[in-house]
Design a protein around this motif. Structure first.
Motif, PDB file in Angstrom:
ATOM      1  N   LEU A  26       3.211   4.592   6.734  1.00 21.63           N
ATOM      2  CA  LEU A  26       1.758   4.783   8.044  1.00 21.63           C
ATOM      3  C   LEU A  26       0.791   5.709   7.033  1.00 21.63           C
ATOM      4  N   GLU A  27       0.848   6.820   7.259  1.00 20.78           N
ATOM      5  CA  GLU A  27       0.114   7.783   6.580  1.00 20.78           C
ATOM      6  C   GLU A  27      -0.324   7.596   5.643  1.00 20.78           C
ATOM      7  N   LEU A  28       0.544   7.398   4.693  1.00 18.25           N
ATOM      8  CA  LEU A  28       0.307   6.815   2.842  1.00 18.25           C
ATOM      9  C   LEU A  28      -0.255   5.384   3.232  1.00 18.25           C
ATOM     10  N   VAL A  29      -0.302   4.479   3.947  1.00 24.86           N
ATOM     11  CA  VAL A  29      -1.136   3.496   3.898  1.00 24.86           C
ATOM     12  C   VAL A  29      -1.977   3.497   4.122  1.00 24.86           C
ATOM     13  N   LYS A  30      -2.878   4.273   5.004  1.00 26.44           N
ATOM     14  CA  LYS A  30      -3.644   4.709   5.955  1.00 26.44           C
ATOM     15  C   LYS A  30      -4.568   5.741   4.386  1.00 26.44           C
ATOM     16  N   ASP A  54      -1.554  -4.910   3.581  1.00 30.37           N
ATOM     17  CA  ASP A  54      -0.690  -5.257   4.199  1.00 30.37           C
ATOM     18  C   ASP A  54      -0.057  -3.676   4.892  1.00 30.37           C
ATOM     19  N   LEU A  55      -1.257  -3.732   6.480  1.00 30.07           N
ATOM     20  CA  LEU A  55      -1.041  -2.574   7.107  1.00 30.07           C
ATOM     21  C   LEU A  55      -0.413  -3.221   8.795  1.00 30.07           C
ATOM     22  N   LYS A  56       0.655  -2.633   8.478  1.00 28.83           N
ATOM     23  CA  LYS A  56       2.202  -3.696   9.035  1.00 28.83           C
ATOM     24  C   LYS A  56       2.610  -3.091  10.866  1.00 28.83           C
ATOM     25  N   GLY A  57       1.715  -2.141  11.064  1.00 30.85           N
ATOM     26  CA  GLY A  57       1.292  -1.184  12.101  1.00 30.85           C
ATOM     27  C   GLY A  57       0.794  -1.019  12.625  1.00 30.85           C
ATOM     28  N   PHE A  58       0.802   0.008  14.193  1.00 36.84           N
ATOM     29  CA  PHE A  58       0.029   0.870  13.858  1.00 36.84           C
ATOM     30  C   PHE A  58       0.853   2.269  14.313  1.00 36.84           C
ATOM     31  N   GLY A  62       0.669  -1.373   0.259  1.00 37.39           N
ATOM     32  CA  GLY A  62      -0.175   0.009   0.420  1.00 37.39           C
ATOM     33  C   GLY A  62       0.722   1.458  -0.162  1.00 37.39           C
ATOM     34  N   THR A  63       1.788   1.425  -0.651  1.00 38.09           N
ATOM     35  CA  THR A  63       2.760   2.425  -0.388  1.00 38.09           C
ATOM     36  C   THR A  63       3.068   2.838  -1.620  1.00 38.09           C
ATOM     37  N   ILE A  64       2.316   3.152  -2.689  1.00 33.98           N
ATOM     38  CA  ILE A  64       2.923   3.579  -4.082  1.00 33.98           C
ATOM     39  C   ILE A  64       1.885   5.144  -3.862  1.00 33.98           C
ATOM     40  N   THR A  65       2.810   6.170  -4.331  1.00 28.40           N
ATOM     41  CA  THR A  65       1.493   6.983  -4.586  1.00 28.40           C
ATOM     42  C   THR A  65       0.333   7.027  -4.536  1.00 28.40           C
ATOM     43  N   THR A  66      -0.857   7.696  -4.214  1.00 26.22           N
ATOM     44  CA  THR A  66      -2.025   7.512  -3.935  1.00 26.22           C
ATOM     45  C   THR A  66      -2.727   8.200  -5.399  1.00 26.22           C
TER      46      THR A  66
END
Length: 272
Positions: A182-186, A166-170, A146-150
């Motif tokens: 993390l913020e990009l994944v969210k 994958d959310l690998k931690g919070f 989930g870390t591609i540019t939005t």
């Protein structure tokens, strides 16, 4: 040349490859060296992605290449994630891959899933394949960190039916240890949920991201998007740089499941 595909924005000199091992500056253009380079190809149960609420009981042609834009010390597929192309088994065009998927429809195949390594670093190949897959009425799936540019993700979501992210931690300090964001994944989870079916996986690694309070915060946050989002809490086994680490405690995973179920309707345990 800067590569804008992910948040690293690698500044590449001529002939230099980015952190992902797959994108290179060639003659002033960012090119994808792993375009059509296949390391893994298998007809998997859809539940193995894991997707439990997307055509359960079906199978999907699962495709992996090489490279990744994170650096997880517990990587479960490190042989290809940190490879530079030595593991490639076959080269395929989008047309050939779609033809392969169609040939497996009689065996229960519903489409194509890009998975195993981080697929989105091969954005161009995935987009071209998904366009042709949709023309052939095949389902399209991404299993991604989930870390591609939005903006790039939004472009792919036009042709994507389902994602497991994958959310690998919070906490950002967890992602700092993975060279992640993390913020990009969210943000990408929110965008993906607006346009496709989404399920979330959290691999729980002892002493790394196993705090119960973090799991509750994660579940609460997901519930604010949609309490029906399925969450897969997955058991870690020693891999890569953490061979001396112990597997995740099953009682701890069950505690996490109980906590998450206070906020989400569907919480599953994996690798138990």
């Amino acid at each position: 040349m800067k590569c804008g595909l992910c948040f690293h924005h690698c500044d590449l000199q001529e002939g230099q490859t980015g952190l992902c091992h797959a994108r290179e500056n060639k003659a002033g253009h960012i090119v994808t060296n792993n375009y059509g380079q296949i390391t893994s190809l298998a007809l998997d149960p859809i539940e193995k992605k894991p997707l439990y609420h997307f055509y359960p009981g079906s199978s999907i042609l699962s495709v992996g290449s090489y490279g990744c834009n994170l650096q997880c010390p517990f990587c479960q597929n490190y042989e290809i994630s940190y490879d530079h192309g030595s593991m490639v088994r076959v080269e395929m065009t989008p047309e050939e891959l779609v033809h392969q998927a169609l040939a497996l429809v009689d065996e229960g195949n519903i489409g194509i899933a890009f998975t195993y390594n981080e697929p989105l670093i091969a954005y161009e190949f995935i987009k071209e394949t998904f366009i042709k897959a949709k023309e052939a009425s095949l389902k399209t799936v991404l299993v991604t960190n989930g870390t591609i540019t939005t903006t790039y993700l939004d472009d792919l979501l036009q042709y994507t039916d389902a994602l497991n992210i994958d959310l690998k931690g919070f906490r950002q300090d967890i992602y700092d240890r993975l060279n992640g964001n993390l913020e990009l994944v969210k943000t990408n989870i929110i965008h993906a949920h607006q346009k496709a079916h989404v399920e979330i996986t959290s691999l729980v690694v002892p002493t790394f991201n196993d705090a119960l309070e973090d799991m509750e915060k994660e579940a609460i946050w997901l519930s604010h998007i949609d309490p029906d989002i399925p969450l897969h809490i997955t058991r870690f086994f020693p891999r890569y740089h953490l061979l001396n680490q112990y597997p995740t405690s099953i009682p701890l995973l069950k505690q996490m499941q109980t906590i998450a179920l206070k906020h989400l309707h569907y919480v599953y345990l994996g690798n138990v």
